[in-house]
Design a protein around this motif. Structure first.
Motif, PDB file in Angstrom:
ATOM      1  N   SER A  94      14.674  93.754 123.992  1.00  0.00           N
ATOM      2  CA  SER A  94      14.742  94.626 122.822  1.00  0.00           C
ATOM      3  C   SER A  94      14.171  93.881 121.621  1.00  0.00           C
ATOM      4  O   SER A  94      14.464  92.702 121.421  1.00  0.00           O
ATOM      5  CB  SER A  94      16.183  95.012 122.518  1.00  0.00           C
ATOM      6  N   ARG A 116      12.074  98.622 119.466  1.00  0.00           N
ATOM      7  CA  ARG A 116      11.181  98.708 120.623  1.00  0.00           C
ATOM      8  C   ARG A 116      11.833  98.038 121.815  1.00  0.00           C
ATOM      9  O   ARG A 116      12.648  97.148 121.664  1.00  0.00           O
ATOM     10  CB  ARG A 116       9.853  98.024 120.299  1.00  0.00           C
ATOM     11  N   LYS A 117      11.444  98.459 123.013  1.00  0.00           N
ATOM     12  CA  LYS A 117      11.897  97.816 124.253  1.00  0.00           C
ATOM     13  C   LYS A 117      10.665  97.478 125.081  1.00  0.00           C
ATOM     14  O   LYS A 117       9.634  98.136 124.983  1.00  0.00           O
ATOM     15  CB  LYS A 117      12.808  98.749 125.042  1.00  0.00           C
ATOM     16  N   ARG A 118      10.810  96.431 125.922  1.00  0.00           N
ATOM     17  CA  ARG A 118       9.721  96.069 126.829  1.00  0.00           C
ATOM     18  C   ARG A 118      10.282  95.423 128.087  1.00  0.00           C
ATOM     19  O   ARG A 118      11.366  94.851 128.084  1.00  0.00           O
ATOM     20  CB  ARG A 118       8.709  95.145 126.162  1.00  0.00           C
ATOM     21  N   ARG A 119       9.496  95.538 129.153  1.00  0.00           N
ATOM     22  CA  ARG A 119       9.783  94.849 130.408  1.00  0.00           C
ATOM     23  C   ARG A 119       8.605  93.917 130.640  1.00  0.00           C
ATOM     24  O   ARG A 119       7.456  94.302 130.456  1.00  0.00           O
ATOM     25  CB  ARG A 119       9.921  95.870 131.543  1.00  0.00           C
ATOM     26  N   MET A 125       5.659  98.406 127.625  1.00  0.00           N
ATOM     27  CA  MET A 125       6.326  98.528 126.327  1.00  0.00           C
ATOM     28  C   MET A 125       6.549  99.974 125.972  1.00  0.00           C
ATOM     29  O   MET A 125       5.661 100.802 126.150  1.00  0.00           O
ATOM     30  CB  MET A 125       5.462  97.903 125.224  1.00  0.00           C
ATOM     31  N   ASP A 126       7.720 100.253 125.445  1.00  0.00           N
ATOM     32  CA  ASP A 126       7.981 101.565 124.866  1.00  0.00           C
ATOM     33  C   ASP A 126       7.224 101.650 123.541  1.00  0.00           C
ATOM     34  O   ASP A 126       6.822 100.625 122.982  1.00  0.00           O
ATOM     35  CB  ASP A 126       9.474 101.744 124.568  1.00  0.00           C
ATOM     36  N   ALA A 127       7.078 102.861 123.040  1.00  0.00           N
ATOM     37  CA  ALA A 127       6.476 103.040 121.718  1.00  0.00           C
ATOM     38  C   ALA A 127       7.411 102.452 120.662  1.00  0.00           C
ATOM     39  O   ALA A 127       8.625 102.404 120.844  1.00  0.00           O
ATOM     40  CB  ALA A 127       6.242 104.519 121.446  1.00  0.00           C
ATOM     41  N   GLU A 129       9.639 102.464 117.590  1.00  0.00           N
ATOM     42  CA  GLU A 129      10.437 103.480 116.906  1.00  0.00           C
ATOM     43  C   GLU A 129      10.052 103.486 115.427  1.00  0.00           C
ATOM     44  O   GLU A 129       9.863 102.422 114.832  1.00  0.00           O
ATOM     45  CB  GLU A 129      11.938 103.176 117.036  1.00  0.00           C
TER      46      GLU A 129
END
Length: 156
Positions: A94, A116-119, A125-127, A129
């Motif tokens: 996060s 934002r979140k990422r793996r 990656m999420d967009a 916010e």
């Protein structure tokens, strides 16, 4: 709109460079304020007081994304965007956004949120916010993250 007092406009370094972020060692200055951000601590000097406080997120594996220091409505505000070390089997990380002030001899986190979140494996990656911090007419701050709003008043 960011309001910087006339005395603060003379000199300043308000953003950490990519290299400083990577090594987690950055100095930011505006006017008489001098902040030194390190992996575990935030050291600051306002020309009168000097103090060392804990970095808001300092676990092993954290990564700094961005750091800015500005005066907003005459208020010294540090904003930090820091990736946590990740949770779960997929190590979902996060991006934490911290808004803090360095005033009255205390480093105080005023607001925080995940923007934002990422793996990492594979990198997904999420967009980002939508988020912002802006001055209010009464001298405070309006913190916005997604649909959440928070009015922050300066401690007198």
């Amino acid at each position: 709109m960011i309001h910087i007092p006339a005395w603060a406009a003379v000199k300043g370094k308000t953003n950490c460079s990519v290299k400083e972020l990577a090594r987690q060692d950055c100095r930011l200055t505006v006017g008489a304020y001098n902040l030194r951000l390190l992996k575990d601590t935030v050291a600051w000097d306002d020309g009168t007081w000097k103090t060392v406080d804990d970095m808001p997120l300092k676990d092993e594996g954290v990564q700094w994304e961005k750091a800015t220091f500005n005066f907003i409505n005459g208020w010294p505000i540090l904003q930090l965007w820091i990736w946590d070390s990740g949770v779960g089997e997929a190590k979902v990380q996060s991006l934490n956004w911290y808004v803090a002030d360095a005033e009255k001899r205390h480093f105080t986190v005023l607001a925080r949120g995940v923007v934002r979140k990422r793996r990492l494996n594979p990198l997904v990656m999420d967009a980002m916010e939508p988020h912002q911090l802006k001055p209010t007419k009464d001298g405070g701050l309006e913190w916005t993250l997604k649909n959440e709003k928070k009015l922050i008043q300066r401690v007198q």
